[in-house]
Write a protein that holds these residues in place. Structure first.
Motif, PDB file in Angstrom:
ATOM      1  N   LEU A 288       0.831  -1.202   0.000  1.00 48.91           N
ATOM      2  CA  LEU A 288       0.000   0.000   0.000  1.00 48.91           C
ATOM      3  C   LEU A 288       0.867   1.255   0.000  1.00 48.91           C
ATOM      4  O   LEU A 288       0.581   2.223  -0.729  1.00 48.91           O
ATOM      5  CB  LEU A 288      -0.936   0.000   1.210  1.00 48.91           C
ATOM      6  N   GLN A 289       1.917   1.261   0.791  1.00 48.15           N
ATOM      7  CA  GLN A 289       2.789   2.436   0.838  1.00 48.15           C
ATOM      8  C   GLN A 289       3.488   2.643  -0.497  1.00 48.15           C
ATOM      9  O   GLN A 289       3.610   3.781  -0.975  1.00 48.15           O
ATOM     10  CB  GLN A 289       3.814   2.284   1.957  1.00 48.15           C
ATOM     11  N   SER A 290       3.958   1.579  -1.116  1.00 48.93           N
ATOM     12  CA  SER A 290       4.622   1.727  -2.413  1.00 48.93           C
ATOM     13  C   SER A 290       3.645   2.210  -3.475  1.00 48.93           C
ATOM     14  O   SER A 290       4.005   3.046  -4.328  1.00 48.93           O
ATOM     15  CB  SER A 290       5.250   0.392  -2.832  1.00 48.93           C
ATOM     16  N   GLN A 291       2.404   1.732  -3.422  1.00 45.67           N
ATOM     17  CA  GLN A 291       1.395   2.201  -4.378  1.00 45.67           C
ATOM     18  C   GLN A 291       1.031   3.660  -4.120  1.00 45.67           C
ATOM     19  O   GLN A 291       0.776   4.424  -5.059  1.00 45.67           O
ATOM     20  CB  GLN A 291       0.139   1.328  -4.281  1.00 45.67           C
ATOM     21  N   LEU A 292       1.004   4.049  -2.861  1.00 46.71           N
ATOM     22  CA  LEU A 292       0.706   5.440  -2.527  1.00 46.71           C
ATOM     23  C   LEU A 292       1.799   6.372  -3.048  1.00 46.71           C
ATOM     24  O   LEU A 292       1.506   7.446  -3.603  1.00 46.71           O
ATOM     25  CB  LEU A 292       0.559   5.590  -1.011  1.00 46.71           C
ATOM     26  N   ILE A 293       3.048   5.972  -2.893  1.00 47.63           N
ATOM     27  CA  ILE A 293       4.150   6.789  -3.395  1.00 47.63           C
ATOM     28  C   ILE A 293       4.130   6.845  -4.918  1.00 47.63           C
ATOM     29  O   ILE A 293       4.342   7.908  -5.520  1.00 47.63           O
ATOM     30  CB  ILE A 293       5.491   6.225  -2.875  1.00 47.63           C
ATOM     31  N   SER A 294       3.863   5.708  -5.549  1.00 43.68           N
ATOM     32  CA  SER A 294       3.766   5.691  -7.007  1.00 43.68           C
ATOM     33  C   SER A 294       2.641   6.593  -7.502  1.00 43.68           C
ATOM     34  O   SER A 294       2.790   7.314  -8.501  1.00 43.68           O
ATOM     35  CB  SER A 294       3.547   4.257  -7.495  1.00 43.68           C
ATOM     36  N   THR A 295       1.518   6.579  -6.792  1.00 42.68           N
ATOM     37  CA  THR A 295       0.387   7.438  -7.173  1.00 42.68           C
ATOM     38  C   THR A 295       0.726   8.903  -6.978  1.00 42.68           C
ATOM     39  O   THR A 295       0.358   9.755  -7.797  1.00 42.68           O
ATOM     40  CB  THR A 295      -0.852   7.063  -6.339  1.00 42.68           C
ATOM     41  N   LEU A 296       1.425   9.223  -5.899  1.00 43.56           N
ATOM     42  CA  LEU A 296       1.842  10.606  -5.674  1.00 43.56           C
ATOM     43  C   LEU A 296       2.696  11.121  -6.826  1.00 43.56           C
ATOM     44  O   LEU A 296       2.465  12.218  -7.352  1.00 43.56           O
ATOM     45  CB  LEU A 296       2.616  10.702  -4.360  1.00 43.56           C
ATOM     46  N   LEU A 297       3.681  10.343  -7.229  1.00 38.24           N
ATOM     47  CA  LEU A 297       4.543  10.756  -8.333  1.00 38.24           C
ATOM     48  C   LEU A 297       3.756  10.887  -9.629  1.00 38.24           C
ATOM     49  O   LEU A 297       4.053  11.758 -10.470  1.00 38.24           O
ATOM     50  CB  LEU A 297       5.685   9.750  -8.502  1.00 38.24           C
ATOM     51  N   ASP A 298       2.731  10.048  -9.790  1.00 40.87           N
ATOM     52  CA  ASP A 298       1.894  10.138 -10.982  1.00 40.87           C
ATOM     53  C   ASP A 298       1.059  11.412 -10.971  1.00 40.87           C
ATOM     54  O   ASP A 298       0.890  12.065 -12.009  1.00 40.87           O
ATOM     55  CB  ASP A 298       0.996   8.907 -11.079  1.00 40.87           C
ATOM     56  N   VAL A 299       0.526  11.770  -9.811  1.00 40.12           N
ATOM     57  CA  VAL A 299      -0.257  13.009  -9.707  1.00 40.12           C
ATOM     58  C   VAL A 299       0.624  14.212  -9.989  1.00 40.12           C
ATOM     59  O   VAL A 299       0.209  15.164 -10.676  1.00 40.12           O
ATOM     60  CB  VAL A 299      -0.911  13.124  -8.315  1.00 40.12           C
ATOM     61  N   LEU A 300       1.849  14.212  -9.478  1.00 39.57           N
ATOM     62  CA  LEU A 300       2.753  15.330  -9.716  1.00 39.57           C
ATOM     63  C   LEU A 300       3.139  15.448 -11.185  1.00 39.57           C
ATOM     64  O   LEU A 300       3.385  16.551 -11.681  1.00 39.57           O
ATOM     65  CB  LEU A 300       4.020  15.171  -8.869  1.00 39.57           C
ATOM     66  N   SER A 301       3.194  14.318 -11.887  1.00 38.80           N
ATOM     67  CA  SER A 301       3.599  14.349 -13.295  1.00 38.80           C
ATOM     68  C   SER A 301       2.454  14.721 -14.224  1.00 38.80           C
ATOM     69  O   SER A 301       2.680  15.313 -15.280  1.00 38.80           O
ATOM     70  CB  SER A 301       4.170  12.991 -13.700  1.00 38.80           C
ATOM     71  N   ARG A 302       1.222  14.399 -13.871  1.00 38.88           N
ATOM     72  CA  ARG A 302       0.064  14.745 -14.710  1.00 38.88           C
ATOM     73  C   ARG A 302      -1.145  15.095 -13.819  1.00 38.88           C
ATOM     74  O   ARG A 302      -2.079  14.316 -13.687  1.00 38.88           O
ATOM     75  CB  ARG A 302      -0.280  13.611 -15.664  1.00 38.88           C
ATOM     76  N   PRO A 303      -1.110  16.254 -13.204  1.00 45.00           N
ATOM     77  CA  PRO A 303      -2.174  16.627 -12.251  1.00 45.00           C
ATOM     78  C   PRO A 303      -3.548  16.782 -12.896  1.00 45.00           C
ATOM     79  O   PRO A 303      -4.555  16.491 -12.256  1.00 45.00           O
ATOM     80  CB  PRO A 303      -1.674  17.958 -11.676  1.00 45.00           C
ATOM     81  N   MET A 304      -3.613  17.238 -14.132  1.00 47.61           N
ATOM     82  CA  MET A 304      -4.915  17.451 -14.762  1.00 47.61           C
ATOM     83  C   MET A 304      -5.633  16.138 -14.992  1.00 47.61           C
ATOM     84  O   MET A 304      -6.869  16.097 -14.982  1.00 47.61           O
ATOM     85  CB  MET A 304      -4.737  18.206 -16.081  1.00 47.61           C
ATOM     86  N   TRP A 305      -4.905  15.058 -15.209  1.00 48.26           N
ATOM     87  CA  TRP A 305      -5.536  13.749 -15.389  1.00 48.26           C
ATOM     88  C   TRP A 305      -6.215  13.285 -14.101  1.00 48.26           C
ATOM     89  O   TRP A 305      -7.147  12.498 -14.143  1.00 48.26           O
ATOM     90  CB  TRP A 305      -4.483  12.730 -15.825  1.00 48.26           C
ATOM     91  N   TRP A 306      -5.745  13.805 -12.978  1.00 47.64           N
ATOM     92  CA  TRP A 306      -6.324  13.457 -11.681  1.00 47.64           C
ATOM     93  C   TRP A 306      -7.380  14.452 -11.225  1.00 47.64           C
ATOM     94  O   TRP A 306      -7.808  14.406 -10.071  1.00 47.64           O
ATOM     95  CB  TRP A 306      -5.220  13.359 -10.630  1.00 47.64           C
ATOM     96  N   GLY A 307      -7.794  15.336 -12.095  1.00 47.94           N
ATOM     97  CA  GLY A 307      -8.886  16.248 -11.770  1.00 47.94           C
ATOM     98  C   GLY A 307      -8.458  17.596 -11.240  1.00 47.94           C
ATOM     99  O   GLY A 307      -9.319  18.400 -10.854  1.00 47.94           O
ATOM    100  N   LEU A 308      -7.161  17.869 -11.196  1.00 46.39           N
ATOM    101  CA  LEU A 308      -6.693  19.166 -10.727  1.00 46.39           C
ATOM    102  C   LEU A 308      -6.598  20.142 -11.895  1.00 46.39           C
ATOM    103  O   LEU A 308      -6.291  19.749 -13.024  1.00 46.39           O
ATOM    104  CB  LEU A 308      -5.322  19.033 -10.060  1.00 46.39           C
ATOM    105  N   SER A 309      -6.849  21.389 -11.617  1.00 45.94           N
ATOM    106  CA  SER A 309      -6.763  22.398 -12.661  1.00 45.94           C
ATOM    107  C   SER A 309      -5.301  22.682 -12.999  1.00 45.94           C
ATOM    108  O   SER A 309      -4.390  22.355 -12.235  1.00 45.94           O
ATOM    109  CB  SER A 309      -7.452  23.686 -12.209  1.00 45.94           C
ATOM    110  N   GLU A 310      -5.098  23.286 -14.144  1.00 40.50           N
ATOM    111  CA  GLU A 310      -3.737  23.620 -14.557  1.00 40.50           C
ATOM    112  C   GLU A 310      -3.096  24.606 -13.585  1.00 40.50           C
ATOM    113  O   GLU A 310      -1.898  24.506 -13.281  1.00 40.50           O
ATOM    114  CB  GLU A 310      -3.765  24.217 -15.961  1.00 40.50           C
ATOM    115  N   LYS A 311      -3.890  25.520 -13.067  1.00 44.55           N
ATOM    116  CA  LYS A 311      -3.366  26.513 -12.143  1.00 44.55           C
ATOM    117  C   LYS A 311      -2.892  25.875 -10.845  1.00 44.55           C
ATOM    118  O   LYS A 311      -1.829  26.228 -10.311  1.00 44.55           O
ATOM    119  CB  LYS A 311      -4.438  27.562 -11.861  1.00 44.55           C
ATOM    120  N   ILE A 312      -3.674  24.907 -10.327  1.00 46.87           N
ATOM    121  CA  ILE A 312      -3.262  24.214  -9.103  1.00 46.87           C
ATOM    122  C   ILE A 312      -2.069  23.307  -9.383  1.00 46.87           C
ATOM    123  O   ILE A 312      -1.150  23.196  -8.565  1.00 46.87           O
ATOM    124  CB  ILE A 312      -4.447  23.412  -8.530  1.00 46.87           C
ATOM    125  N   GLY A 313      -2.082  22.651 -10.539  1.00 43.42           N
ATOM    126  CA  GLY A 313      -0.970  21.769 -10.877  1.00 43.42           C
ATOM    127  C   GLY A 313       0.362  22.493 -10.934  1.00 43.42           C
ATOM    128  O   GLY A 313       1.398  21.948 -10.540  1.00 43.42           O
TER     129      GLY A 313
END
Length: 664
Positions: A288-313
């Motif tokens: 779970l921890q490794s998946q959480l870290i992997s997901t974090l890095l994925d959100v940082l690399s493509r925030p808009m795909w995760w529902g964040l606006s470009e401004k927040i990203g």
């Protein structure tokens, strides 16, 4: 318009009184209901209990207002008043006490006063949303229920912000401020009750801070409960795809996004999960921890795909903010797999202090041991990137073709140096993960792994020599049926491998789960050169720690072992897919790499699934949910890599049996 805590709670009381009227039994005479409504609003506006002013009654009657409309206006204005008072209570001011000046930032009330505010707000929110409220009384107005949702959202937002900004100091007349950041038990209980009224979407209107993130700062137990709930769900559902759930389940995605927005809380979360892993040694916690870290890095690399606006990203922190202790190590671990990067990992490990032996004065050594395995340590970070462990396991048993393919991506070096260095370096990296504390035990394990890898090569070639005299070396990506190893030879080798661990293991090792997964490097690096029976042996040992020694391939133990086996195949499929993207530049080669693994692991997977289908309901957790998750994973697994199972009767039969089991 700043208000004290008593004035705010008084407003809550008045609002609760008006909402109580919405739950009164329906009055048969409509005029009596209207008179009652007008009388109540008249009393509220005049603020006199025994007012005899009838002007307002007459005006409302002539304007043909209905009782629900009167109450709607009253409640809406009261809610807006409470929101305005709470917002205005947040201030930055300087005041003097005993010739000293103090700067106060936040609300005018303390954490201890938050209990009454939370209690009043939860009572109001329950009436607005939990007990019907507008929905049942104001049937004639189509937008009334939406108004209730809007008002409740306004109220809960104002309350959460106020509580999160409550002062950590107690103030009194002619008394210096006293620090009191403890949250009372009643306040903690009310904060937990407030969670049910928070939205689960990931929209950020006006770029406001998510309410759940604010509540984590108010009461850290909420964060612990959120993480614990995800862990419990992940543990009880062995076929759950954590990667998919983090994206598709809105409550999980909201938690991930909140962690991304706060590097400090993310570090605390990783520290919590790491502590649980050290205490339990559970593979579910580590995964779970490794998946959480992997997901974090994925959100940082493509925030808009995760529902964040470009401004927040654009405002998100860099990855080093979430891993401040070893940013260089993070850069290597999160980068592509290569020999050059692998050597950097080893060099980084060799430069760190080690605990060579124990002495009678164990205080200094204990401090060093803690620093070697705490959440800040390089070992803790490396454990959350399992692709490197499986790369090392593959290099431990790899041939020149596999090693040369990886090393040629960096620079051309002599082939003999590749082979000589790769096995020894792989063994050293693996032993560091197995036991990061005791260097003496690391040396024993390293020698044992090196010896067992040489034994594997000898047994491999002795098995081939009985079949062919001279074999032309095949490329990594080609399937060769004439190079299959003998099953009994692998059984003997696994027993020797297991005995080696028993001989070299140390009491401080992180359990034998990671050790059992070392032979999976053969499945990954040699998936085209081992038969399905041999792959079954290696997978079954990694999943259960037992050496399968039976003439029937269907005898795979009890239901728990079958669940562990199927879960391991799905887990390893994700690992192989991640490794293929990094190891191979050509998409066709990467797809072929994944497909070969699927072909070799399919027999073991199908046998495990058949055993799971035969299990009685309740034999292993919630049977229906587990079978549904298993069906979803099989459908996605079918599409992984090439369509090697197109028209496969085995897979079709397994899916049909699963569908029948779920339908019955």
């Amino acid at each position: 318009m700043s208000g004290t805590i008593s004035e705010i709670t008084d407003l809550f009381s008045r609002l609760a009184t008006d909402l109580e009227l919405l739950n009164l039994p329906e009055i048969n005479d409509r005029q009596q209901s209207l008179d009652l409504s007008i009388s109540k609003i008249n009393q509220s506006l005049n603020l006199i209990d025994h007012s005899h002013n009838t002007v307002l009654d007459t005006l409302l009657s002539l304007m043909c207002y209905t009782a629900p409309q009167v109450f709607e206006s009253t409640i809406e204005y009261l809610v807006n008043t409470i929101v305005a008072v709470l917002s205005s209570s947040v201030a930055c001011e300087v005041f003097r006490i005993q010739k000293s000046e103090f700067l106060r930032i936040g609300c005018g009330f303390s954490c201890q006063d938050s209990a009454s505010l939370l209690e009043g707000s939860i009572d109001i929110l329950a009436k607005l949303r939990g007990n019907g409220g507008f929905k049942e009384v104001c049937i004639s107005s189509l937008h009334s229920y939406d108004d209730a949702e809007r008002l409740s959202h306004l109220l809960v937002t104002a309350v959460v912000k106020s509580v999160s900004l409550a002062s950590l100091f107690l103030y009194g007349q002619d008394m210096l401020p006293i620090l009191d950041e403890r949250l009372s038990d009643s306040s903690s209980s009310h904060v937990a009750d407030l969670l049910k009224y928070l939205p689960n979407d990931v929209s950020f209107k006006d770029e406001q801070i998510p309410l759940r993130l604010l509540l984590w700062n108010v009461d850290p137990m909420i964060l612990k409960n959120d993480v614990s709930r995800i862990l419990q769900d992940y543990t009880c559902r062995p076929f759950l795809s954590c990667r998919m759930e983090f994206y598709h389940r809105m409550d999980w995605r909201m938690i991930v996004v909140c962690l991304v927005l706060s590097p400090t809380i993310f570090i605390e979360t990783c520290a919590l999960l790491h502590k649980w892993f050290l205490l339990t040694g559970s593979a579910s916690v580590l995964d779970l921890q490794s998946q959480l870290i992997s997901t974090l890095l994925d959100v940082l690399s493509r925030p808009m795909w995760w529902g964040l606006s470009e401004k927040i990203g654009l405002k998100l922190s860099f990855p080093c903010a979430y891993f401040p202790h070893d940013p260089n190590l993070l850069k290597t671990l999160s980068g592509p797999l290569s020999c050059e990067a692998f050597q950097k990992l080893l060099a980084y490990h060799m430069d760190k202090p080690k605990c060579r032996h124990r002495s009678s004065e164990a205080t200094a050594i204990d401090v060093l041991e803690i620093s070697l395995i705490n959440y800040k340590s390089p070992w803790a970070l490396a454990m959350n990137f399992p692709d490197w462990f499986f790369l090392a396991s593959s290099l431990l048993f790899a041939e020149k073709d596999f090693v040369n393919h990886i090393c040629c991506k960096d620079k051309q070096v002599d082939d003999n140096e590749h082979v000589c260095c790769s096995a020894g370096q792989a063994a050293r990296y693996i032993t560091w993960l197995l036991n990061p504390i005791n260097e003496h035990n690391q040396e024993l394990l390293c020698k044992g792994l090196t010896r067992i890898s040489e034994t594997w090569v000898l047994k491999k070639f002795s098995s081939q020599a009985s079949c062919v005299k001279k074999v032309k070396k095949a490329k990594l990506y080609k399937d060769t049926n004439n190079l299959e190893y003998d099953v009994k030879t692998i059984q003997l080798w696994l027993r020797e491998f297991n005995d080696m661990y028993i001989e070299c293991r140390d009491s401080n090792s992180r359990g034998n789960l990671l050790f059992r997964r070392i032979p999976l490097g053969i499945v990954i690096g040699f998936s085209g050169r081992v038969s399905e029976d041999e792959c079954l042996l290696l997978l079954h040992y990694a999943a259960t720690g037992k050496i399968w020694d039976s003439g029937s391939s269907t005898n795979l133990g009890q239901g728990r072992e079958a669940v562990a086996g199927a879960g391991l195949v799905f887990y390893l499929s994700d690992v192989v897919e991640n490794m293929s993207d990094s190891l191979f530049d050509e998409p066709d080669t990467a797809t072929s790499f994944v497909s070969r693994f699927k072909l070799r692991a399919s027999r073991y997977l199908f046998n495990c699934v058949k055993r799971i289908i035969k299990m009685e309901n309740g034999e292993e957790g919630d049977g229906f949910i587990m079978l549904r998750d298993l069906q979803n994973r099989l459908m996605r697994w079918r599409c992984l890599g090439l369509e090697v199972f197109k028209g496969s009767s085995d897979l079709d039969n397994v899916l049909a049996a699963l569908h029948h089991k779920l339908s019955s």
